[in-house]
Design a protein around this motif. Structure first.
Motif, PDB file in Angstrom:
ATOM      1  N   GLY A 368     -12.482   4.821  10.959  1.00  0.00           N
ATOM      2  CA  GLY A 368     -11.893   5.368   9.741  1.00  0.00           C
ATOM      3  C   GLY A 368     -11.548   4.312   8.717  1.00  0.00           C
ATOM      4  O   GLY A 368     -12.045   4.315   7.592  1.00  0.00           O
ATOM      5  N   PHE A 369     -10.661   3.377   9.098  1.00  0.00           N
ATOM      6  CA  PHE A 369     -10.263   2.291   8.196  1.00  0.00           C
ATOM      7  C   PHE A 369     -10.138   1.017   9.005  1.00  0.00           C
ATOM      8  O   PHE A 369      -9.371   0.949   9.961  1.00  0.00           O
ATOM      9  CB  PHE A 369      -8.928   2.598   7.507  1.00  0.00           C
ATOM     10  N   ASP A 370     -10.898   0.000   8.625  1.00  0.00           N
ATOM     11  CA  ASP A 370     -10.887  -1.288   9.315  1.00  0.00           C
ATOM     12  C   ASP A 370     -10.522  -2.392   8.326  1.00  0.00           C
ATOM     13  O   ASP A 370     -11.399  -3.083   7.794  1.00  0.00           O
ATOM     14  CB  ASP A 370     -12.257  -1.580   9.939  1.00  0.00           C
ATOM     15  N   PRO A 371      -9.228  -2.597   8.051  1.00  0.00           N
ATOM     16  CA  PRO A 371      -8.851  -3.721   7.186  1.00  0.00           C
ATOM     17  C   PRO A 371      -9.048  -5.035   7.925  1.00  0.00           C
ATOM     18  O   PRO A 371      -8.490  -5.241   9.002  1.00  0.00           O
ATOM     19  CB  PRO A 371      -7.374  -3.450   6.876  1.00  0.00           C
ATOM     20  N   GLU A 372      -9.847  -5.922   7.360  1.00  0.00           N
ATOM     21  CA  GLU A 372     -10.241  -7.158   8.032  1.00  0.00           C
ATOM     22  C   GLU A 372      -9.750  -8.359   7.240  1.00  0.00           C
ATOM     23  O   GLU A 372     -10.110  -8.537   6.070  1.00  0.00           O
ATOM     24  CB  GLU A 372     -11.766  -7.192   8.164  1.00  0.00           C
ATOM     25  N   SER A 373      -8.893  -9.167   7.871  1.00  0.00           N
ATOM     26  CA  SER A 373      -8.314 -10.341   7.213  1.00  0.00           C
ATOM     27  C   SER A 373      -7.673  -9.968   5.883  1.00  0.00           C
ATOM     28  O   SER A 373      -7.730 -10.725   4.923  1.00  0.00           O
ATOM     29  CB  SER A 373      -9.378 -11.435   7.019  1.00  0.00           C
ATOM     30  N   CYS A 374      -7.069  -8.795   5.835  1.00  0.00           N
ATOM     31  CA  CYS A 374      -6.368  -8.335   4.642  1.00  0.00           C
ATOM     32  C   CYS A 374      -4.871  -8.597   4.797  1.00  0.00           C
ATOM     33  O   CYS A 374      -4.340  -8.632   5.908  1.00  0.00           O
ATOM     34  CB  CYS A 374      -6.610  -6.837   4.417  1.00  0.00           C
ATOM     35  N   THR A 375      -4.187  -8.777   3.667  1.00  0.00           N
ATOM     36  CA  THR A 375      -2.751  -9.013   3.688  1.00  0.00           C
ATOM     37  C   THR A 375      -2.059  -8.114   2.672  1.00  0.00           C
ATOM     38  O   THR A 375      -2.653  -7.727   1.666  1.00  0.00           O
ATOM     39  CB  THR A 375      -2.419 -10.480   3.369  1.00  0.00           C
ATOM     40  N   LYS A 376      -0.782  -7.820   2.967  1.00  0.00           N
ATOM     41  CA  LYS A 376       0.023  -6.947   2.106  1.00  0.00           C
ATOM     42  C   LYS A 376      -0.705  -5.612   1.916  1.00  0.00           C
ATOM     43  O   LYS A 376      -1.265  -5.318   0.856  1.00  0.00           O
ATOM     44  CB  LYS A 376       0.327  -7.603   0.754  1.00  0.00           C
ATOM     45  N   VAL A 377      -0.685  -4.812   2.982  1.00  0.00           N
ATOM     46  CA  VAL A 377      -1.439  -3.549   3.018  1.00  0.00           C
ATOM     47  C   VAL A 377      -0.492  -2.427   3.408  1.00  0.00           C
ATOM     48  O   VAL A 377       0.320  -2.573   4.328  1.00  0.00           O
ATOM     49  CB  VAL A 377      -2.593  -3.635   4.035  1.00  0.00           C
ATOM     50  N   LEU A 378      -0.608  -1.299   2.716  1.00  0.00           N
ATOM     51  CA  LEU A 378       0.112  -0.078   3.081  1.00  0.00           C
ATOM     52  C   LEU A 378      -0.898   1.046   3.238  1.00  0.00           C
ATOM     53  O   LEU A 378      -1.617   1.386   2.296  1.00  0.00           O
ATOM     54  CB  LEU A 378       1.141   0.282   2.012  1.00  0.00           C
ATOM     55  N   ILE A 379      -0.959   1.614   4.446  1.00  0.00           N
ATOM     56  CA  ILE A 379      -1.812   2.770   4.736  1.00  0.00           C
ATOM     57  C   ILE A 379      -0.884   3.925   5.067  1.00  0.00           C
ATOM     58  O   ILE A 379      -0.119   3.856   6.034  1.00  0.00           O
ATOM     59  CB  ILE A 379      -2.756   2.495   5.921  1.00  0.00           C
ATOM     60  N   GLU A 380      -0.918   4.993   4.262  1.00  0.00           N
ATOM     61  CA  GLU A 380       0.038   6.081   4.465  1.00  0.00           C
ATOM     62  C   GLU A 380      -0.562   7.428   4.113  1.00  0.00           C
ATOM     63  O   GLU A 380      -1.474   7.546   3.297  1.00  0.00           O
ATOM     64  CB  GLU A 380       1.303   5.838   3.652  1.00  0.00           C
ATOM     65  N   ASP A 381      -0.022   8.454   4.785  1.00  0.00           N
ATOM     66  CA  ASP A 381      -0.346   9.852   4.479  1.00  0.00           C
ATOM     67  C   ASP A 381      -1.840  10.143   4.586  1.00  0.00           C
ATOM     68  O   ASP A 381      -2.374  10.977   3.844  1.00  0.00           O
ATOM     69  CB  ASP A 381       0.150  10.212   3.065  1.00  0.00           C
ATOM     70  N   CYS A 382      -2.518   9.465   5.506  1.00  0.00           N
ATOM     71  CA  CYS A 382      -3.954   9.652   5.689  1.00  0.00           C
ATOM     72  C   CYS A 382      -4.233  10.489   6.931  1.00  0.00           C
ATOM     73  O   CYS A 382      -3.395  10.633   7.816  1.00  0.00           O
ATOM     74  CB  CYS A 382      -4.663   8.302   5.797  1.00  0.00           C
ATOM     75  N   HIS A 383      -5.439  11.029   6.980  1.00  0.00           N
ATOM     76  CA  HIS A 383      -5.872  11.881   8.095  1.00  0.00           C
ATOM     77  C   HIS A 383      -7.178  11.307   8.629  1.00  0.00           C
ATOM     78  O   HIS A 383      -8.082  10.972   7.849  1.00  0.00           O
ATOM     79  CB  HIS A 383      -6.071  13.318   7.610  1.00  0.00           C
ATOM     80  N   PHE A 384      -7.280  11.213   9.965  1.00  0.00           N
ATOM     81  CA  PHE A 384      -8.439  10.590  10.587  1.00  0.00           C
ATOM     82  C   PHE A 384      -9.051  11.519  11.625  1.00  0.00           C
ATOM     83  O   PHE A 384      -8.351  12.053  12.479  1.00  0.00           O
ATOM     84  CB  PHE A 384      -8.034   9.282  11.261  1.00  0.00           C
ATOM     85  N   ASN A 385     -10.370  11.677  11.536  1.00  0.00           N
ATOM     86  CA  ASN A 385     -11.154  12.385  12.549  1.00  0.00           C
ATOM     87  C   ASN A 385     -12.454  11.607  12.667  1.00  0.00           C
ATOM     88  O   ASN A 385     -13.326  11.698  11.806  1.00  0.00           O
ATOM     89  CB  ASN A 385     -11.410  13.826  12.130  1.00  0.00           C
TER      90      ASN A 385
END
Length: 624
Positions: A368-385
């Motif tokens: 779904g979401f693969d943040p790679e070597s990322c900084t200062k990240v907010l992941i919210e209110d998401c839906h994953f299938n």
């Protein structure tokens, strides 16, 4: 160590029952863990500081650039039978032959918006064929209106036409990353490189980016998902359940078959290597000449990215969305579906907000979401299938760690359905992972009868990926339908200290820390991983009624620390145990494996405080 722990590392029933009545806590964290603990005296204040960074939204110049003004036209669609997962097909819609291509209009609109100082590029409601990548530029928000359905062409050549690197017969390619290694390849379907202040947004989940990965190529029985090269559903537990119907492929046209376009010796592209060095990277057979392993080999050999040429004639599938080295990034309010590979892979992006995205693709490797070597990240209110991990935090593989660790990431208020892991760290984590905060999550697992969530909270690494995890905090996780109640395993190496099929790290554990992840798939195993200072609290996992009884999982907790016998480099490495792990105030339901509800190997300082397993509270420290 008790006899039954020596034979496979499981925490035996006798010792587990002793732990149920134990009152005191024993064991101490190592120096590294103590330092991490001192740093994060109040981790949730640190998390809140990251959240607060996003109170002020990104700002874009107030002008719309509607793609129809640049020549875009909607398309007609027709029904087609296509794959919707590796094992299921259904009737989907696809653009009719000869449909207008809106790629040129979208590209012109983005260029005009960028040159004007920014604004919003608008894709109105309707069906749109895009035969090429949507490439974002600084200060541009690409926005899909409600009912906008973008069908990306399923012709691979369309993603090797517009890149900035002319690689001759391989096409005009783009700098990308594939499973943590750099290369020149097909562009992702939505792409950005080195941009600032960019957004991909929609009005709701009827704003759809559709990769058409299960739709057969024109005049070809294969589709994007065929390039995975899976033979059939298998015992490893890494695919959805099926009854013999699955995506077929053409032998030789996949990432897992030897590609004759790849050299017969690594020294042809890496002449700086000695014969011994090349042989070590290549391994004992020609598997290294398959595209996925060839890329790993190029990275291990430190071949520069401009010589890692793939694209046409190769079979590494493109991502749906990949942004590289971008700052001030927003993803909000749309749906991705039927993606060839990972749904989102931002790499080396900073100050990134992910909000109200529906990552909905069930094909192979549809993370779904693969943040790679990322900084200062907010992941919210998401839906994953997803057909793979819902969220997987990464930081490069092998030597490709120039972007540093993934760190300062908050995940909150998200809901997960099917997937390999709901909240996953690694396995692509050679650059390290630190300061991860996850809270208020629902791993709903509503498809538990047919395609269950394999693992709830998962870390995976091995002697090849290495890296470190430190300062991870998880709280308030609700799992109303349990997780997969049958185990799944990875094969171990010949002579391993861990017998094959003795530890269910592929599926079945609610909390799984796996430092011996799938070791037979890596020739170079010279990077012992390190895991310390993990805090998990208030996880509740309910039972479901299976044919065998009322259960929540196969095992409640699985911790496989680094396996020294997997190392194949020079000398004797320093192999650290998993350390300073605290799990508190949890109810993990009833495991199927009542005799061994926990599996522990090479772990020190595991503390359970008020953790219910099978209805009985555990307050104890463990080491194995």
């Amino acid at each position: 160590m008790h006899k039954d722990e020596q034979q496979g590392g499981g925490l035996g029933r006798r010792r587990f029952l002793q732990a149920l009545s134990a009152a005191g806590l024993t064991g101490a964290a190592g120096p590294a863990a103590l330092a991490a603990g001192a740093k994060a005296a109040d981790p949730w204040k640190e998390a809140q500081a990251i959240i607060d960074r996003f109170k002020q939204p990104l700002k874009f110049r107030d002008e719309d650039f509607v793609v129809t003004a640049f020549g875009a036209a909607t398309c007609e669609v027709k029904p087609v039978t296509a794959w919707t997962s590796f094992t299921e097909s259904d009737t989907l819609q696809t653009p009719v032959a000869g449909s207008p291509d809106c790629y040129p209009a979208i590209a012109k609109a983005i260029e005009a918006c960028h040159k004007a100082g920014g604004g919003r590029v608008v894709i109105p409601a309707g069906n749109w064929l895009c035969a090429g990548p949507i490439v974002l530029l600084s200060n541009v928000n690409v926005h899909l209106k409600a009912g906008a359905h973008v069908y990306f062409s399923n012709n691979p050549a369309d993603y090797a036409k517009y890149g900035t690197y002319d690689c001759g017969k391989n096409g005009k390619l783009s700098i990308t990353r594939w499973e943590g290694n750099d290369l020149l390849n097909y562009s992702s379907m939505v792409y950005a490189h080195g941009q600032d202040n960019i957004a991909l947004t929609g009005e709701d989940w009827t704003s759809i980016l559709d990769g058409q990965a299960g739709v057969a190529f024109d005049g070809d029985p294969d589709c994007w998902w065929s390039w995975k090269g899976r033979e059939k559903p298998n015992w490893a537990g890494d695919i959805a359940a099926g009854a013999g119907n699955y995506v077929k492929h053409t032998k030789g046209k996949t990432e897992v078959h030897v590609n004759p376009a790849n050299p017969v010796s690594l020294r042809e592209v890496a002449p700086h290597l000695s014969e011994a060095e090349a042989a070590f990277i290549q391994g004992p057979n020609d598997k290294w000449r398959t595209d996925s392993y060839y890329l790993r080999s190029l990275a291990e050999a430190r071949v520069p990215v401009e010589k890692r040429i793939f694209g046409i004639g190769h079979y590494l599938r493109p991502h749906m969305v990949q942004f590289i080295s971008c700052t001030n990034v927003l993803f909000e309010g749309y749906q991705t579906t039927n993606t060839p590979f990972w749904q989102h892979n931002p790499v080396n992006c900073h100050n990134m907000h992910v909000k109200k995205v529906y990552a909905n693709s069930m094909g192979p490797n549809s993370d779904g979401f693969d943040p790679e070597s990322c900084t200062k990240v907010l992941i919210e209110d998401c839906h994953f299938n997803t057909g793979d991990d819902c969220i997987a935090i990464d930081s490069g593989k092998g030597p490709d760690i120039q972007f540093g660790p993934a760190k300062d990431i908050v995940i909150q208020n998200c809901k997960m359905q099917s997937g390999h892991g709901a909240l996953t760290l690694g396995s692509i984590m050679s650059g390290g992972i630190e300061n991860i905060y996850a809270q208020n999550l629902v791993f709903e697992n509503s498809n538990w009868k047919t395609d269950p969530l394999n693992i709830a909270i998962r870390l995976k690494t091995n002697m090849s990926r290495g890296g470190y995890l430190r300062n991870m905090h998880v709280r308030n996780v609700h799992i109303p339908n349990g997780i997969r109640t049958t185990p799944a395993f990875y094969s171990t190496l010949p002579g391993s200290l861990i017998p094959t099929k003795s530890v269910a790290t592929s599926a079945g554990g609610i909390i799984t820390i796996d430092c011996g992840y799938d070791p037979i798939n890596d020739n170079v195993r010279i990077r012992p991983p390190s895991v310390s200072h993990v805090r998990i609290s208030n996880v509740t996992c309910a039972n479901v009624e299976t044919k065998a009884g009322s259960y929540s999982c196969y095992q409640a907790i699985v911790i496989l620390g680094p396996v020294a016998s997997d190392y194949n480099g020079p000398g004797k490495p320093k192999v650290l145990p998993v350390s300073d792990i605290e799990i508190s105030d949890c109810d993990l339901g009833t495991p199927v494996n009542a005799d061994k509800p926990m599996y522990l190997y090479n772990v020190k300082g595991l503390k359970l405080k008020n953790v219910k397993i099978g209805g009985k509270a555990v307050n104890q420290s463990f080491a194995a």
